[in-house]
Design a protein around this motif. Structure first.
Motif, mmCIF file in Angstrom:
data_model
loop_
_atom_site.group_PDB
_atom_site.id
_atom_site.type_symbol
_atom_site.label_atom_id
_atom_site.label_comp_id
_atom_site.label_asym_id
_atom_site.label_seq_id
_atom_site.Cartn_x
_atom_site.Cartn_y
_atom_site.Cartn_z
ATOM 1 N N LEU A 132 1.030 -1.193 -0.037
ATOM 2 C CA LEU A 132 0.022 0.011 0.080
ATOM 3 C C LEU A 132 0.729 1.219 -0.022
ATOM 4 N N HIS A 133 0.710 1.996 -0.872
ATOM 5 C CA HIS A 133 1.153 3.515 -0.904
ATOM 6 C C HIS A 133 0.576 4.389 0.077
ATOM 7 N N THR A 134 1.197 4.948 1.013
ATOM 8 C CA THR A 134 0.703 5.809 1.847
ATOM 9 C C THR A 134 0.373 7.234 1.082
ATOM 10 N N SER A 135 1.079 7.499 0.272
ATOM 11 C CA SER A 135 0.810 8.867 -0.346
ATOM 12 C C SER A 135 0.938 8.461 -2.291
ATOM 13 N N GLY A 136 0.382 9.188 -2.637
ATOM 14 C CA GLY A 136 0.274 9.031 -4.102
ATOM 15 C C GLY A 136 -0.705 10.235 -4.778
ATOM 16 N N LYS A 137 -1.010 9.650 -6.079
ATOM 17 C CA LYS A 137 -2.003 10.330 -6.844
ATOM 18 C C LYS A 137 -2.903 9.320 -7.394
ATOM 19 N N ILE A 138 -4.065 9.892 -7.449
ATOM 20 C CA ILE A 138 -4.950 9.047 -8.161
ATOM 21 C C ILE A 138 -5.853 10.023 -9.435
ATOM 22 N N SER A 139 -5.817 9.359 -10.621
ATOM 23 C CA SER A 139 -6.279 9.924 -11.757
ATOM 24 C C SER A 139 -7.771 9.799 -12.021
ATOM 25 N N LEU A 140 -8.637 10.792 -11.781
ATOM 26 C CA LEU A 140 -10.111 10.353 -12.111
ATOM 27 C C LEU A 140 -10.574 11.373 -13.269
ATOM 28 N N LYS A 141 -11.409 10.877 -14.158
ATOM 29 C CA LYS A 141 -12.100 11.701 -15.108
ATOM 30 C C LYS A 141 -13.776 11.634 -15.037
ATOM 31 N N ALA A 142 -14.254 12.907 -14.882
ATOM 32 C CA ALA A 142 -15.702 12.988 -14.531
ATOM 33 C C ALA A 142 -16.226 14.097 -15.741
ATOM 34 N N THR A 143 -17.627 13.708 -16.032
ATOM 35 C CA THR A 143 -18.545 14.543 -16.970
ATOM 36 C C THR A 143 -19.130 15.737 -16.258
ATOM 37 N N ILE A 144 -19.000 17.022 -16.575
ATOM 38 C CA ILE A 144 -19.595 17.932 -15.756
ATOM 39 C C ILE A 144 -20.521 18.500 -16.634
ATOM 40 N N PRO A 145 -21.767 18.708 -16.383
ATOM 41 C CA PRO A 145 -22.746 19.260 -17.083
ATOM 42 C C PRO A 145 -22.487 20.959 -17.065
ATOM 43 N N THR A 146 -23.135 21.697 -17.888
ATOM 44 C CA THR A 146 -23.127 23.303 -17.828
ATOM 45 C C THR A 146 -24.562 23.515 -17.573
ATOM 46 N N ILE A 147 -24.747 24.870 -17.489
ATOM 47 C CA ILE A 147 -26.077 25.246 -17.302
ATOM 48 C C ILE A 147 -26.910 25.523 -18.485
ATOM 49 N N ASP A 148 -26.211 25.604 -19.718
ATOM 50 C CA ASP A 148 -26.802 25.688 -20.776
ATOM 51 C C ASP A 148 -26.909 24.490 -21.847
ATOM 52 N N GLY A 149 -26.939 23.549 -21.097
ATOM 53 C CA GLY A 149 -27.069 21.960 -21.882
ATOM 54 C C GLY A 149 -26.016 21.454 -22.277
ATOM 55 N N PHE A 150 -25.079 21.850 -22.201
ATOM 56 C CA PHE A 150 -23.714 21.101 -22.914
ATOM 57 C C PHE A 150 -22.883 20.564 -21.694
ATOM 58 N N SER A 151 -21.953 19.889 -21.979
ATOM 59 C CA SER A 151 -21.034 19.258 -20.728
ATOM 60 C C SER A 151 -19.543 19.213 -21.447
ATOM 61 N N PHE A 152 -18.767 18.902 -20.332
ATOM 62 C CA PHE A 152 -17.400 18.466 -20.749
ATOM 63 C C PHE A 152 -16.881 17.555 -19.680
ATOM 64 N N ASP A 153 -15.640 17.011 -20.140
ATOM 65 C CA ASP A 153 -14.891 16.098 -19.205
ATOM 66 C C ASP A 153 -13.620 16.693 -18.661
ATOM 67 N N ALA A 154 -13.547 16.575 -17.738
ATOM 68 C CA ALA A 154 -12.228 16.947 -16.730
ATOM 69 C C ALA A 154 -11.540 15.971 -16.175
ATOM 70 N N THR A 155 -10.280 15.831 -16.650
ATOM 71 C CA THR A 155 -9.359 14.815 -16.076
ATOM 72 C C THR A 155 -8.685 15.269 -14.747
ATOM 73 N N LEU A 156 -8.607 14.824 -13.666
ATOM 74 C CA LEU A 156 -8.317 15.420 -12.418
ATOM 75 C C LEU A 156 -7.287 14.532 -11.764
ATOM 76 N N ILE A 157 -6.086 15.395 -11.223
ATOM 77 C CA ILE A 157 -5.089 14.405 -10.731
ATOM 78 C C ILE A 157 -5.165 14.715 -9.146
ATOM 79 N N VAL A 158 -5.627 13.637 -8.269
ATOM 80 C CA VAL A 158 -5.921 14.093 -7.010
ATOM 81 C C VAL A 158 -4.743 13.303 -6.213
ATOM 82 N N PRO A 159 -4.142 14.390 -5.390
ATOM 83 C CA PRO A 159 -2.911 13.685 -4.611
ATOM 84 C C PRO A 159 -3.617 13.488 -3.040
ATOM 85 N N TYR A 160 -3.097 12.227 -2.572
ATOM 86 C CA TYR A 160 -3.728 11.778 -1.291
ATOM 87 C C TYR A 160 -2.616 11.411 -0.277
ATOM 88 N N LYS A 161 -2.967 11.216 0.812
ATOM 89 C CA LYS A 161 -2.168 10.754 1.882
ATOM 90 C C LYS A 161 -3.055 9.865 2.942
#
Length: 492
Positions: free
Chosen positions: A224-253
């Motif tokens: 187990l790595h007690t610290s590192g990074k996790i890559s997550l990708k999520a689809t975020i909607p917009t207020i005018d009916g569109f959407s976009f995908d954001a790829t995030l790097i989340v550091p954790y400990k």
């Protein structure tokens, strides 16, 4: 005997005779009564009505250990470097296992061990490290095998956390952490916990079918790595009916792992990570999906097109994801403080949906067309201006040319006039000279006539009579005919 080393595949029945067990070989022999003995070479053994079976040797290097299962149910671990012959009279199985190599202080193992309640007072002593190896050499070796004893545990260089105990009516389960850097060889009573987390790359690009059916691909691991990074990708909607995908790097400990790591103030349960069905990546991803639905009220497509840096700035803040923070605390993770020299979530990629991308493409094409039209009209205007300037230059050049032609013609006329005047003057001079010469000639002629007439008068000759004679007319005609003063009709 031969040169080839024999192993467990060699089984022979010998009525009477002998076999040579070379140095580096071992064999098990059963006589007619079924009595067993083990021979480790080099040795020459004579047999009568016996069965001989050569033994397979197992060898462990320094980063490995031997897992030996005895026929009486005991299991022992022998750390390498070591070797042993598998004897079916002593062993059910022998295998060579790799030790757990922890390369840095951020890597750890969760090790559980059961102890009887009667031995609770000796629990701490069992966490120490002692290791010894002894090998049987002949039939006088201990009957239970070729390896006499081994107590394998954590090497002295590793760091142990305070063991946590989970007691029952019969035994105590001790959970401890093994921190690196070290090479850990577990004892037979140790159970190295296996974590099952989904691969973060899977969550970086999940399909819609996988999200709906929850078909995730977990991966099992022990370190187990007690610290590192996790890559997550999520689809975020917009207020005018569109959407976009954001790829995030989340550091954790990881802050809590063992059952003793309980923090009632924030709801952290150290035993949560040790549950068999816990998938930390999936927990974080589900929380992120919930947060992204709420983020749809804060972004519009115009912001994505014109102020993308504002979107990145908002997505980089940890407080933007309250559900993700709660899920991380539940799993014993901290993502809201300085981790790996980073204080925020990294947004490495933003991809807009196909409809918004199509709209942006249309707007860009329209802007490009407008720019092209403006450029074309500007170029056309410039060309027209150049043509007008060229025509104006041509007119100016024509006027200047005509002026030059007029000046040249005028100069030519003046020169021609001068030449003509000079010619006239020369002609007049010539004619004057010719007239003067003619006058002199006439004067000479007239003087000759006058002199003839004067002589005729002096001679007192009647001109009438003289002129009526043929000879007189001939003579007078030669002299008077040269005179230009008398008309030609009046001459003789």
């Amino acid at each position: 005997m031969g040169v080839t080393f024999r192993s467990g595949g060699y089984i022979k029945h010998v009525s009477i005779g002998g076999r040579t067990i070379k140095d580096g070989e071992a064999a098990a022999i059963w006589n007619a009564k079924g009595e067993h003995k083990q021979i480790i070479g080099p040795k020459r053994e004579f047999m009568v009505n016996s069965t001989i079976r050569f033994l397979t040797r197992y060898r462990a290097q320094s980063h490995q250990y031997l897992k030996i299962s005895h026929i009486d149910g005991r299991v022992e671990h022998v750390p390498g470097p070591a070797s042993i012959f598998q004897n079916p009279a002593y062993h059910d199985s022998i295998s060579v296992e790799s030790a757990y190599r922890l390369g840095s202080s951020s890597e750890c193992l969760v090790v559980c061990c059961e102890h009887d309640n009667d031995n609770n007072n000796n629990t701490d002593d069992s966490l120490g490290n002692s290791s010894s190896k002894s090998f049987g050499t002949d039939d006088k070796s201990p009957k239970e095998g070729t390896v006499a004893s081994t107590t394998c545990g954590t090497p002295s260089s590793c760091s142990l956390s305070t063991p946590s105990r989970m007691s029952t009516s019969e035994n105590v389960v001790i959970t401890r952490l093994i921190h690196g850097p070290t090479l850990f060889i577990p004892k037979p009573s140790d159970h190295v916990h296996t974590f099952t987390w989904s691969n973060d790359e899977h969550y970086s690009c999940p399909t819609q079918a996988q999200v709906q059916t929850q078909q995730f691909l977990p991966q099992s691991f022990n370190i187990l790595h007690t610290s590192g990074k996790i890559s997550l990708k999520a689809t975020i909607p917009t207020i005018d009916g569109f959407s976009f995908d954001a790829t995030l790097i989340v550091p954790y400990k990881i802050k809590s792992i063992t059952p003793l790591d309980v923090d009632e103030t924030n709801g952290t349960d150290g035993a949560f990570l040790l549950q068999s069905n816990v998938d930390v990546t999936k927990e974080l991803y589900d929380a992120l999906l919930f947060d992204t639905q709420l983020l749809g009220d804060t972004f519009s497509s115009e912001v994505l097109k014109s102020k993308k840096e504002d979107v990145v700035s908002a997505l980089s803040k940890v407080e933007t994801y309250p559900s993700l923070l709660k899920a991380a605390i539940k799993c014993g993770l901290h993502i809201g403080e300085t981790i790996l020299n980073e204080t925020s979530i990294q947004v490495i990629k933003i991809e807009v949906c196909s409809s918004l991308l199509k709209q942006i493409d249309q707007e860009q094409r329209l802007a490009a067309n407008l720019q092209s039209e403006v450029t074309k009209k500007s170029l056309t205007t410039k060309i027209c201006s150049m043509e007008m300037q060229e025509q104006r230059q041509k007119v100016d050049d024509g006027v200047a040319l005509k002026r030059m032609q007029i000046v040249a013609d005028d100069a030519l006329d003046i020169e021609h006039f001068k030449m003509k005047m000079d010619a006239l003057e020369r002609q007049m001079t010539l004619e004057l000279r010719q007239a003067k010469v003619a006058r002199e000639v006439r004067k000479v002629e007239e003087e000759g006539v006058l002199e003839f007439l004067g002589r005729m008068k002096q001679l007192d000759i009647d001109m009438t009579k003289f002129m009526t004679t043929y000879g007189g007319i001939k003579v007078a005609g030669q002299i008077i005919g040269q005179s230009a003063l008398l008309p030609e009709g009046d001459r003789w």
